[in-house]
Design an enzyme around this catalytic site. Structure first.
Site, PDB file in Angstrom:
ATOM      1  N   HIS A 262      58.465   1.744 -55.143  1.00 34.26           N
ATOM      2  CA  HIS A 262      58.117   3.147 -55.248  1.00 34.26           C
ATOM      3  C   HIS A 262      58.984   3.755 -55.598  1.00 34.26           C
ATOM      4  O   HIS A 262      59.711   4.885 -56.241  1.00 34.26           O
ATOM      5  CB  HIS A 262      56.917   3.508 -54.218  1.00 34.26           C
ATOM      6  CG  HIS A 262      57.018   4.925 -54.451  1.00 34.26           C
ATOM      7  ND1 HIS A 262      55.739   5.730 -55.470  1.00 34.26           N
ATOM      8  CD2 HIS A 262      56.949   6.402 -53.816  1.00 34.26           C
ATOM      9  CE1 HIS A 262      55.623   6.695 -54.838  1.00 34.26           C
ATOM     10  NE2 HIS A 262      56.207   7.164 -54.095  1.00 34.26           N
TER      11      HIS A 262
ATOM     12  N   ASP B  28      54.755  -1.405 -56.514  1.00 36.88           N
ATOM     13  CA  ASP B  28      55.105   0.283 -55.663  1.00 36.88           C
ATOM     14  C   ASP B  28      53.639  -0.102 -55.340  1.00 36.88           C
ATOM     15  O   ASP B  28      52.574  -0.089 -54.930  1.00 36.88           O
ATOM     16  CB  ASP B  28      54.307   1.049 -57.037  1.00 36.88           C
ATOM     17  CG  ASP B  28      54.398   2.414 -56.061  1.00 36.88           C
ATOM     18  OD1 ASP B  28      54.532   2.681 -55.142  1.00 36.88           O
ATOM     19  OD2 ASP B  28      53.895   3.149 -56.602  1.00 36.88           O
TER      20      ASP B  28
ATOM     21  N   SER C 237      56.293  10.215 -57.672  1.00 35.88           N
ATOM     22  CA  SER C 237      55.517  10.121 -56.436  1.00 35.88           C
ATOM     23  C   SER C 237      54.189  11.247 -56.212  1.00 35.88           C
ATOM     24  O   SER C 237      54.054  12.420 -57.381  1.00 35.88           O
ATOM     25  CB  SER C 237      56.136  10.720 -55.273  1.00 35.88           C
ATOM     26  OG  SER C 237      55.552  10.214 -53.685  1.00 35.88           O
TER      27      SER C 237
END
Length: 422
Positions: A361, A327, A232
């Site tokens: 994610h 995601d 991320s």
């Protein structure tokens, strides 16, 4: 004479967090229908639960490696289903377990008949507790001062020499670095946000350069170059570190962007990257209160966003890109493909790219509870992370294995492969 019901955890009730544990129940009646449950409490006191209905075989046994769950928080033959399908009663809850010194405790129990309630009703026929350890015997943990923030150094047992890895996370978490140390890596864990995100006006590469030098000078580190891991926001910072600072040999990028996200990035007193534009009008609210933010970030390839695009062409490293197809935080697959194309165009073919279908994610070390939605650390709103639970759990097992193999093969080190044990 009655037979006592027994719930066993194999090969042992105590294991490392990233190791599977297999549940077997014996002493039941022939074809008896039972409810199996798992329960754990995270560091913030939030209780997570799972349950599944099984039918015993003719010998009165249930084996989760063999038998299919009839219904529950999962269905079918899923040996670790009771772990990855655990969820909180309240929505948008992530299972917080950030400190490595405390084992993660999971209580398994078996109950007579069908009990579909969220919480168990009545007593258990049998139960057992699984102690899931993050730090193996001999692994050391040391808090290190690093600029305005603190870092944590995990060192495996033995003389070394070991590969060195810098593990970056948006917010401090010791799960991944401690588990990597168990596998024979010296790992320095750094949380990027040293203050509340709203108070952070820019980020600096300087203290991460200091972290790299600290690892390079560690007496147990003997790898030819260092590894860096980030997911991320930490993934784009890892890319920037490899692009602007020498010494990164192997980089693992997990569901991140190809541009600088959030706040300006500074290095040696100068702004080197602007933040990628964000269009909040493209954030999609959903009926359960969580938001899909994937479409709110700008296109790094647009001319207007060029000042935020990370110059990966400057990096002299081997790359492992891990992207989840579902995601809902970033368009990770598109970013991964764009990064790989730019690197190849620049003459760097030291690239591996893996895309995991129906995964979300939050790719983490395996066997933790799947998180469908949660509070976004930077935006402070509930967001959907994406993914289908079973596929996501499978992706975590595969990605964890791939990451270890990549780091071990790319970080040349003259040492015997060492893995700490319980």
């Amino acid at each position: 004479m009655s037979v006592q019901v027994c719930l066993r955890l194999l090969p042992s009730a105590r294991c490392l967090f990233d190791e599977p544990v297999y549940v077997k129940v014996g002493g039941l009646g022939s074809s008896q229908v039972v409810t199996l449950r798992a329960q754990a409490t995270d560091e913030r006191g939030v209780v997570f639960r799972s349950m599944a209905i099984y039918r015993a075989d003719g010998n009165g046994e249930v084996d989760l490696c063999r038998d299919a769950a009839l219904c529950g928080t999962y269905e079918g033959v899923e040996p670790m289903g009771l772990l990855w399908s655990m969820r909180a009663a309240a929505p948008h809850k992530y299972f917080h377990w950030t400190k490595a010194v405390t084992p993660h405790m999971v209580r398994f129990s078996v109950h007579d008949g069908v009990d579909m309630e969220e919480e168990e009703q009545g007593g258990a026929l049998a139960e057992a507790t699984n102690e899931r350890v993050l730090m193996a015997e001999g692994v050391t943990r040391e808090v290190v001062s690093l600029g305005r923030c603190s870092a944590v150094l995990f060192t495996p047992p033995g003389e070394g020499l070991f590969p060195g890895v810098l593990d970056l996370s948006s917010f401090a978490s010791e799960k991944r670095p401690s588990l990597l140390a168990n596998k024979g890596f010296v790992v320095l864990s750094v949380g990027l946000f040293y203050d509340k995100p709203a108070k952070v006006k820019h980020m600096e590469l300087d203290y991460l350069e200091e972290a790299l030098r600290l690892l390079q000078q560690h007496p147990k580190v003997g790898s030819d170059g260092l590894g860096v891991i980030g997911r991320s926001k930490a993934g784009d910072i890892a890319l920037s570190l490899a692009s602007f600072v020498p010494g990164v040999r192997a980089l693992v990028w997990i569901n991140a962007c190809s541009a600088n996200i959030g706040v300006p990035l500074h290095y040696r007193g100068q702004r080197v990257l602007s933040p990628l534009s964000v269009d909040s009008s493209k954030i999609i609210p959903t009926s359960d209160g969580a938001n899909i933010i994937k479409f709110g970030t700008g296109d790094p390839n647009d001319k207007a966003n060029r000042s935020s695009r990370i110059p990966v062409e400057k990096a002299n490293a081997h790359f492992l890109f891990l992207a989840s197809e579902d995601d809902l935080n970033y368009n990770s697959r598109a970013y991964m493909e764009s990064l790989a194309a730019r690197l190849r165009q620049a003459g760097n073919n030291n690239i591996e790219s893996v895309c995991y279908p129906r995964a979300g994610h939050l790719l983490e070390p395996p066997y933790g509870p799947y998180c469908h939605s949660g509070l976004h650390g930077f935006l402070r709103i509930p967001v959907k992370w994406g993914g289908e639970p079973r596929a996501h759990a499978c992706a975590e097992v595969l990605a964890w294995r791939k990451m270890e193999e990549f780091l071990r093969s790319r970080l040349n080190c003259q040492h015997a492969e060492t893995k700490a044990k319980l």
